[in-house]
Design a protein around this motif. Structure first.
Motif, PDB file in Angstrom:
ATOM      1  N   THR A   7      32.031  44.763  27.509  1.00 49.35           N
ATOM      2  CA  THR A   7      32.077  43.607  26.596  1.00 49.35           C
ATOM      3  C   THR A   7      31.034  43.811  25.491  1.00 49.35           C
ATOM      4  N   ASN A   8      31.156  43.011  24.434  1.00 45.14           N
ATOM      5  CA  ASN A   8      30.190  43.081  23.333  1.00 45.14           C
ATOM      6  C   ASN A   8      28.783  42.776  23.820  1.00 45.14           C
ATOM      7  N   LYS A   9      28.695  41.792  24.717  1.00 46.35           N
ATOM      8  CA  LYS A   9      27.389  41.386  25.246  1.00 46.35           C
ATOM      9  C   LYS A   9      26.755  42.553  26.020  1.00 46.35           C
ATOM     10  N   GLU A  10      27.587  43.241  26.819  1.00 47.97           N
ATOM     11  CA  GLU A  10      27.076  44.380  27.595  1.00 47.97           C
ATOM     12  C   GLU A  10      26.601  45.510  26.675  1.00 47.97           C
ATOM     13  N   LEU A  11      27.403  45.797  25.629  1.00 44.33           N
ATOM     14  CA  LEU A  11      27.071  46.902  24.718  1.00 44.33           C
ATOM     15  C   LEU A  11      25.758  46.666  23.982  1.00 44.33           C
ATOM     16  N   CYS A  12      25.475  45.398  23.655  1.00 45.89           N
ATOM     17  CA  CYS A  12      24.245  45.123  22.898  1.00 45.89           C
ATOM     18  C   CYS A  12      23.102  44.658  23.793  1.00 45.89           C
ATOM     19  N   GLY A  13      23.347  44.627  25.109  1.00 41.41           N
ATOM     20  CA  GLY A  13      22.287  44.207  26.034  1.00 41.41           C
ATOM     21  C   GLY A  13      21.320  45.346  26.331  1.00 41.41           C
ATOM     22  N   LYS A  14      20.417  45.082  27.271  1.00 39.95           N
ATOM     23  CA  LYS A  14      19.365  46.046  27.614  1.00 39.95           C
ATOM     24  C   LYS A  14      19.957  47.346  28.174  1.00 39.95           C
ATOM     25  N   GLU A  15      21.070  47.215  28.909  1.00 42.06           N
ATOM     26  CA  GLU A  15      21.720  48.379  29.528  1.00 42.06           C
ATOM     27  C   GLU A  15      22.875  48.915  28.679  1.00 42.06           C
ATOM     28  N   GLY A  16      22.858  48.607  27.385  1.00 39.94           N
ATOM     29  CA  GLY A  16      23.968  48.954  26.494  1.00 39.94           C
ATOM     30  C   GLY A  16      24.354  50.429  26.547  1.00 39.94           C
ATOM     31  N   ALA A  17      23.345  51.297  26.517  1.00 38.83           N
ATOM     32  CA  ALA A  17      23.621  52.747  26.508  1.00 38.83           C
ATOM     33  C   ALA A  17      24.356  53.153  27.783  1.00 38.83           C
ATOM     34  N   LEU A  18      23.951  52.539  28.903  1.00 43.49           N
ATOM     35  CA  LEU A  18      24.558  52.879  30.198  1.00 43.49           C
ATOM     36  C   LEU A  18      26.030  52.445  30.230  1.00 43.49           C
ATOM     37  N   HIS A  19      26.310  51.249  29.683  1.00 43.40           N
ATOM     38  CA  HIS A  19      27.697  50.763  29.658  1.00 43.40           C
ATOM     39  C   HIS A  19      28.575  51.657  28.785  1.00 43.40           C
ATOM     40  N   ALA A  20      28.025  52.072  27.641  1.00 43.51           N
ATOM     41  CA  ALA A  20      28.786  52.952  26.739  1.00 43.51           C
ATOM     42  C   ALA A  20      29.057  54.297  27.421  1.00 43.51           C
ATOM     43  N   THR A  21      28.030  54.827  28.107  1.00 39.53           N
ATOM     44  CA  THR A  21      28.171  56.113  28.804  1.00 39.53           C
ATOM     45  C   THR A  21      29.213  56.021  29.919  1.00 39.53           C
ATOM     46  N   ARG A  22      29.189  54.895  30.633  1.00 41.76           N
ATOM     47  CA  ARG A  22      30.167  54.708  31.724  1.00 41.76           C
ATOM     48  C   ARG A  22      31.602  54.725  31.177  1.00 41.76           C
ATOM     49  N   PHE A  23      31.818  54.100  30.020  1.00 42.79           N
ATOM     50  CA  PHE A  23      33.158  54.072  29.424  1.00 42.79           C
ATOM     51  C   PHE A  23      33.580  55.495  29.008  1.00 42.79           C
ATOM     52  N   LEU A  24      32.664  56.247  28.419  1.00 46.78           N
ATOM     53  CA  LEU A  24      32.979  57.627  28.011  1.00 46.78           C
ATOM     54  C   LEU A  24      33.231  58.517  29.231  1.00 46.78           C
ATOM     55  N   PHE A  25      32.510  58.235  30.322  1.00 50.43           N
ATOM     56  CA  PHE A  25      32.736  58.944  31.588  1.00 50.43           C
ATOM     57  C   PHE A  25      34.179  58.717  32.051  1.00 50.43           C
ATOM     58  N   GLU A  26      34.636  57.454  31.936  1.00 48.42           N
ATOM     59  CA  GLU A  26      36.007  57.120  32.338  1.00 48.42           C
ATOM     60  C   GLU A  26      37.025  57.873  31.477  1.00 48.42           C
ATOM     61  N   LEU A  27      36.733  58.015  30.173  1.00 48.67           N
ATOM     62  CA  LEU A  27      37.627  58.770  29.284  1.00 48.67           C
ATOM     63  C   LEU A  27      37.663  60.244  29.695  1.00 48.67           C
TER      64      LEU A  27
END
Length: 448
Positions: free
Chosen positions: A311-331
């Motif tokens: 979500t937008n909130k997750e991407l801009c939160g403290k763990e944003g980098a981790l959430h983005a990395t997890r999505f790229l891992f899924e790709l």
């Protein structure tokens, strides 16, 4: 400042003796200026050894070293300098005194896209060795060290020393062939370590620690797509830690020790989960096991649901980098043939996107508009890149080129024969350079 540099050099010179100091100077400078010619490196080495020999002698004037190194830096800055050319030299030469010397000392050429050293046949080695042992050793040290310039200094020192020892032993042996066979087997571990550490540290010098972590994570996701993000992330972080601790370390066994510890950890985590990793981990030689794992091709995609986007909130939160990395891992795990260069580009784009949107006045609107564009453009791009690399690895080169020409003709019916050829060459060049697991990140970033 000055005394420390002098003390460091003189301590090394006394400890190693002139010949070993000279060898180390050839290796260090061939590595540092990997684009320099043999003549340029030889000039530099002569000057450095002569400076140490004169100024580290007992009773030498304390100002000898400072004066000598200043003269060296003046020579480096002259128009007709005999030393290796470097694009950063002019900026260093704008400074004076110690600042200029430290700036010149910090210069390094970027890594070579691919190691270019080709080992001659045993017969050719012995012919060159007999002709002039010293010239042979110097040229070999230069060629090998500039070719594997990103391997850590202790690894290069060990690898080149054992190689020269093998040549000098076997070329005077009554049975050279048997001698070379035995010695090459004994050198196998150090040879693999040089090759692997050069690859690891080249990637580290271009990517940095965070991106190396992601690159390793994506590679593992493609090889063992059934293993979770939580299980693979620590292994990827461990691999990046090896790079950051050992690529610039002068500790003798840092790379070998840490790499073997990391390999043991990968084996204990993945052997029970995946037959191919279990197979690689059977060997007694951990270095060979590591090499075996690097060479594993991607696995077929298992049945996986659509990945959920952060979500937008997750991407801009403290763990944003981790959430983005997890999505790229899924790709990555859903596109096993996607090459490292494309995934690295996606990583950069996601970092840039978070940087732009999360610091804007309205992060949600910014992210939503980017997301719309991504949903439209990303799937066809990933499909195209995956298909290109999949065909390149599965088909013979001629068959690959033939199919590619055909599909381009259908996709671009308006293109002239010259334009089609240009497109074809561009795709072929990308596939042959960047679809391989050990592709050069420097070479491929511009080709994506």
């Amino acid at each position: 400042g000055r005394a420390y540099v002098r003390e460091k050099v003189c301590q090394e010179y006394r400890m190693l003796g002139k010949e070993n100091f000279r060898t180390l100077t050839i290796i260090a400078n061939s590595r540092k200026y990997s684009n320099g010619t043999f003549e340029e490196i030889s000039h530099l080495v002569r000057e450095i050894v002569s400076l140490a020999e004169t100024c580290c002698a007992d009773g030498a004037d304390p100002s000898c070293y400072d004066a000598g190194s200043t003269a060296l830096s003046v020579k480096s800055c002259s128009v007709d300098s005999p030393f290796p050319a470097h694009p950063g030299t002019a900026e260093c030469c704008a400074h004076e005194g110690l600042e200029r010397k430290l700036c010149l000392a910090a210069l390094r050429h970027p890594p070579q896209p691919l190691p270019r050293y080709l080992q001659p046949s045993d017969r050719e080695l012995c012919q060159a060795f007999r002709r002039d042992p010293r010239e042979f050793a110097d040229r070999f040290l230069y060629e090998y060290s500039s070719s594997y310039s990103q391997a850590p200094l202790p690894v290069l020192l060990s690898s080149t020393t054992t190689f020269l020892s093998m040549v000098s032993t076997c070329c005077i042996s009554p049975a050279p062939t048997a001698c070379f066979l035995k010695e090459k087997l004994e050198r196998k571990t150090i040879s693999l370590l040089t090759l692997t550490s050069n690859r690891i540290c080249s990637r580290f010098s271009v990517y940095g620690k965070d991106k190396v972590t992601f690159s390793k994570l994506a590679s593992l996701a493609q090889k063992v797509p059934t293993v979770s993000f939580e299980d693979l992330l620590p292994l990827a972080e461990g691999a990046a830690e090896v790079s950051s601790q050992c690529c610039d370390s002068e500790a003798e066994d840092c790379m070998q020790k840490k790499l073997l510890e990391h390999t043991a950890k990968v084996c204990s985590t993945l052997s029970a989960r995946d037959g191919r990793f279990a197979n690689c981990c059977k060997g007694k030689n951990l270095m060979e096991n590591h090499f075996c794992m690097l060479a594993l091709p991607p696995a077929p995609v298992p049945k996986l649901p659509e990945p959920s986007q952060p979500t937008n909130k997750e991407l801009c939160g403290k763990e944003g980098a981790l959430h983005a990395t997890r999505f790229l891992f899924e790709l990555a795990r859903r596109h096993p043939s996607l090459p490292d260069a494309v995934l690295a580009k996606l990583y950069d784009s996601s970092e840039k996107l978070r940087g732009q949107c999360c610091s804007s006045k309205d992060p949600s609107t910014c992210l939503d508009s980017k997301r719309k564009r991504m949903e439209a453009e990303l799937p066809p791009f990933l499909e195209k890149a995956s298909q290109l690399c999949e065909q390149y690895t599965e088909l013979t080169f001629l068959e690959f080129k033939k199919r590619l020409r055909e599909s381009l003709r259908q996709a671009e019916p308006e293109a002239s024969p010259a334009q089609l050829e240009q497109l074809l060459e561009q795709r072929v060049s990308f596939a042959s350079s960047c679809c391989l697991p050990d592709a050069s990140p420097l070479l491929c970033a511009s080709k994506v």
